[in-house]
Write a protein that holds these residues in place. Sequence first.
Motif, PDB file in Angstrom:
ATOM      1  N   ASP A 589      63.742 -14.418  24.410  1.00 42.51           N
ATOM      2  CA  ASP A 589      65.367 -13.308  24.458  1.00 42.51           C
ATOM      3  C   ASP A 589      64.034 -12.763  24.224  1.00 42.51           C
ATOM      4  N   SER A 590      64.840 -11.231  25.160  1.00 35.52           N
ATOM      5  CA  SER A 590      64.460  -9.953  25.331  1.00 35.52           C
ATOM      6  C   SER A 590      65.369  -8.895  25.396  1.00 35.52           C
ATOM      7  N   VAL A 591      65.008  -7.301  25.342  1.00 37.16           N
ATOM      8  CA  VAL A 591      66.034  -6.265  24.992  1.00 37.16           C
ATOM      9  C   VAL A 591      64.851  -5.087  25.292  1.00 37.16           C
ATOM     10  N   VAL A 592      65.342  -4.578  25.944  1.00 35.32           N
ATOM     11  CA  VAL A 592      64.968  -3.362  27.009  1.00 35.32           C
ATOM     12  C   VAL A 592      65.795  -1.869  26.662  1.00 35.32           C
ATOM     13  N   ILE A 640      54.682  -3.132  25.291  1.00 36.65           N
ATOM     14  CA  ILE A 640      55.633  -4.623  24.629  1.00 36.65           C
ATOM     15  C   ILE A 640      55.415  -4.797  23.989  1.00 36.65           C
ATOM     16  N   LEU A 641      56.727  -5.056  23.159  1.00 34.39           N
ATOM     17  CA  LEU A 641      55.856  -5.543  21.110  1.00 34.39           C
ATOM     18  C   LEU A 641      56.909  -7.104  21.462  1.00 34.39           C
ATOM     19  N   THR A 642      56.326  -7.822  20.475  1.00 35.99           N
ATOM     20  CA  THR A 642      57.138  -8.908  20.164  1.00 35.99           C
ATOM     21  C   THR A 642      58.701  -8.159  18.536  1.00 35.99           C
ATOM     22  N   VAL A 643      59.477  -9.073  18.822  1.00 35.20           N
ATOM     23  CA  VAL A 643      60.110  -9.052  17.355  1.00 35.20           C
ATOM     24  C   VAL A 643      59.905 -10.913  17.127  1.00 35.20           C
ATOM     25  N   ASN A 644      60.630 -10.895  15.657  1.00 37.00           N
ATOM     26  CA  ASN A 644      61.079 -12.624  15.471  1.00 37.00           C
ATOM     27  C   ASN A 644      62.685 -12.832  15.988  1.00 37.00           C
ATOM     28  N   ASP A 645      63.754 -11.529  16.697  1.00 38.09           N
ATOM     29  CA  ASP A 645      64.800 -12.396  16.679  1.00 38.09           C
ATOM     30  C   ASP A 645      65.558 -10.725  17.372  1.00 38.09           C
ATOM     31  N   ILE A 646      66.553 -11.132  18.344  1.00 28.85           N
ATOM     32  CA  ILE A 646      67.044  -9.838  19.386  1.00 28.85           C
ATOM     33  C   ILE A 646      68.243  -9.630  18.756  1.00 28.85           C
ATOM     34  N   PRO A 647      68.537  -9.051  18.741  1.00 24.84           N
ATOM     35  CA  PRO A 647      69.338  -8.651  17.705  1.00 24.84           C
ATOM     36  C   PRO A 647      70.979  -8.545  18.562  1.00 24.84           C
ATOM     37  N   ARG A 648      71.999  -9.501  18.431  1.00 26.08           N
ATOM     38  CA  ARG A 648      73.215  -9.925  19.686  1.00 26.08           C
ATOM     39  C   ARG A 648      74.670  -9.650  18.531  1.00 26.08           C
ATOM     40  N   THR A 649      75.928  -8.880  19.540  1.00 32.93           N
ATOM     41  CA  THR A 649      76.913  -8.823  18.150  1.00 32.93           C
ATOM     42  C   THR A 649      77.143 -10.432  18.424  1.00 32.93           C
ATOM     43  N   LYS A 650      78.631  -9.909  18.191  1.00 32.98           N
ATOM     44  CA  LYS A 650      79.369 -11.952  17.474  1.00 32.98           C
ATOM     45  C   LYS A 650      79.571 -12.790  18.830  1.00 32.98           C
ATOM     46  N   SER A 651      79.982 -12.284  19.637  1.00 30.67           N
ATOM     47  CA  SER A 651      80.303 -12.782  20.990  1.00 30.67           C
ATOM     48  C   SER A 651      79.129 -12.481  22.238  1.00 30.67           C
ATOM     49  N   GLY A 652      77.891 -12.369  21.403  1.00 26.36           N
ATOM     50  CA  GLY A 652      77.036 -12.869  22.345  1.00 26.36           C
ATOM     51  C   GLY A 652      76.560 -11.531  23.213  1.00 26.36           C
ATOM     52  N   LYS A 653      77.082 -10.642  23.130  1.00 30.72           N
ATOM     53  CA  LYS A 653      76.108  -8.725  24.129  1.00 30.72           C
ATOM     54  C   LYS A 653      74.993  -8.287  22.656  1.00 30.72           C
ATOM     55  N   LEU A 654      73.892  -8.363  23.956  1.00 32.06           N
ATOM     56  CA  LEU A 654      72.737  -7.386  24.485  1.00 32.06           C
ATOM     57  C   LEU A 654      73.649  -6.080  23.191  1.00 32.06           C
ATOM     58  N   VAL A 655      72.526  -5.601  22.224  1.00 30.93           N
ATOM     59  CA  VAL A 655      72.634  -3.710  21.545  1.00 30.93           C
ATOM     60  C   VAL A 655      71.985  -3.062  21.844  1.00 30.93           C
ATOM     61  N   GLU A 656      71.254  -2.993  23.275  1.00 33.16           N
ATOM     62  CA  GLU A 656      70.701  -2.092  23.537  1.00 33.16           C
ATOM     63  C   GLU A 656      70.431  -0.660  22.735  1.00 33.16           C
ATOM     64  N   LEU A 657      72.360  -0.436  21.850  1.00 28.92           N
ATOM     65  CA  LEU A 657      72.143   1.342  22.528  1.00 28.92           C
ATOM     66  C   LEU A 657      71.833   0.951  20.584  1.00 28.92           C
ATOM     67  N   ALA A 658      71.850  -0.021  19.686  1.00 25.13           N
ATOM     68  CA  ALA A 658      72.006  -0.279  18.574  1.00 25.13           C
ATOM     69  C   ALA A 658      70.036   0.074  18.306  1.00 25.13           C
ATOM     70  N   VAL A 659      69.428  -1.139  19.288  1.00 25.20           N
ATOM     71  CA  VAL A 659      67.734  -0.952  19.357  1.00 25.20           C
ATOM     72  C   VAL A 659      67.965   0.363  19.875  1.00 25.20           C
TER      73      VAL A 659
END
Length: 695
Positions: A589-592, A640-659
Amino acid sequence: MWQPDKHKIHDSLLYQFMVRVSEQHQYLFHDYHQLHRWSIDHSDAFWALVWDFCGIIGDKQLPIKFLPSKVASQTTVSLTNKDTQWFANSQLNFAENLLQPLLATHQHASTNTLQHEEKTKIRVEPTSLAIIFHCEGEDQFRQQLSWQQVYEQTSQIAQYLQSVGVTKGDVVAGYLPNIPQAIIAMLATTSLGAIWTSTSPDFGVDSVVERFGQTEPKVLFGANGYRYNGKIHNREENLAQILAKLPSVQHCVLIEHIRQTATQSKQPLAPLLPTVQQVEQTTWQRILKQNPPSNLSFTAVAFNDPLYILYSSGTTGKPKCIVHSVGGTLLNHLKEHQLHCDIKPGDNIFYFTTCGWMMWNWLVSGLASGTTLILYDGSPFYPNGEVLWHLAEQENVSLFGTSAKYLEALEKQGYQPNQLGVYPALRTLCSTGSVLAPEQFDYVYRAIKSNLQLSSISGGTDICGCFVIGNPLVPVYRGACQGPALAMDVQVYDPQGSAVIEQQGELVCCNSFPNQPIGFWRDHDGCRYHQAYWQTYPNTWHHGDFVMHHHHGGFTFFGRSDAVLNPGGVRIGTAEIYRQVNPLPEIVDSVVIGQQWQNDIRVVLFVQLQSEHALTDALKATLCQRIKQNCSPRHVPSVILTVNDIPRTKSGKLVELAVKEVVEHRPVNNIGALANPEALKEFADRVELQPDSKH
């Protein structure tokens, strides 16, 4: 990717509706575009005809659409779309309309029942199935409820709610998994003219209190736990803490979901939750034993009275409590189900959802069309990715609803549902929640079913429905939603507020529609509601999606507007980058995000890797080359960096703003809205010291 044949077109409810419009309004339609234009230009006639075509039970009164005099008399009319009222003199009951296929069979009538103007077309037998429920677990738990059983249990729960003083306008809440009791509790609540609100049990105590604390429910239905990914999650302690923090709750109904699904026992648990001083407790089974089934009496309410309170994700602030109307929700869902999704009596429809996502509200309205609802509670990948496809084959699912992320994960794990089973009933696959990449269109038609309408739909909690959606009359184009929903004047605006084609911009809706929210709960002057949707463009709903409108009528989505990257002043949709990164076998998974850097914005990409891979220079080069070649040099990440997990909401949506908030050292106000809040910790202090590697 797909085109309907003449038989499918002529057999569709949308085509029948088009014929009905032609007959009644002496206008010959040649295609969907003409019908869509008519539905906007004559929106009052359109919505009145939807009411009749779908057999709504209610007292439909003229005028269909009008502006309050205090607005219409103003010299400026900048808020006319926002303040337009639909069916303002009409009355109906939501639960009665969802149960009307059974009521029509019985020719049921009570003193409070409102009759509809045309003879109902939809009828079901009392013994036919209304709900089929599957629960994750090795015991393959399956429960089915007939229409008669749903009706009887609704009457029993409604009797209880009346006995504890629930009346029109009160709020009743559910802290529940996606189980039949959630639907029945909602039906009982709305039969009384009361308001239903719910969250899923994976929400923590603080997140639930932050939501229900604003809406102040009188009664709370809560499950003692739920299953997910092979584990049982007990929720009795959470419930006790929630009750202690919600002084408005006077009564709690405990549903013994875990014990029931584990042993198929229907005996009530004892004792109940730890004692909470102001709360009287009982169990679902106790209510059913104490209240014999009886005829339901439906309370008539105004078309624009509140039905549901839904909550925004709240990842960057306190969740907004969005109030949706009885009539607007029902009328729009019937339009979307019958005209756009071609849902017909006898269909079995499934959507993978929780009670904390508006797709649950969308799904349960399927009862009004005489369908059987297929519910599933658990992980879509437990014990493996075959579970939902075995369910689809076993239950003859005709509409299968899911998220774009699920389809992407299914492909990455190598599942090919068309090799697991045959799905002769499956006509429509709906995807929502995030952008559906063109590669997932390829996967669906290659690995699931070639003769299938793939409906990438988009709208949201804000309208409890869709702005763009599928329809059975037009082709499916790779990477695009099929087109705008009927009676929705959906456009794409450039920064100057001009409509553009084949150019990225802001999704807007330029007309009024019945399922606009009533407003936000306790937002008495409407200021917060206006700021959220109406202040960007005059007299126009601004939805906050970054999209492109195509000449063929479809829409391509590039992500949320507030997450758009802006390096060097050029706007970039995040979905463009995900499309290049996520298909790689090394990537989970990824987040930008865009990070403030030296008086500009730089693009920072975080990737979650498969356990056997590392972020080597070669992999970085591959990522950058793919992005540069298939997007542009400006899309290439500076870091470009690695992370162990990508944060998502409980309905599965990415949270770019929270990152972004974490990276910019600003607080994230509602961590509890995330499914994996611990993932955010890894982003802090990871970026600031990284040099800009982009050349």
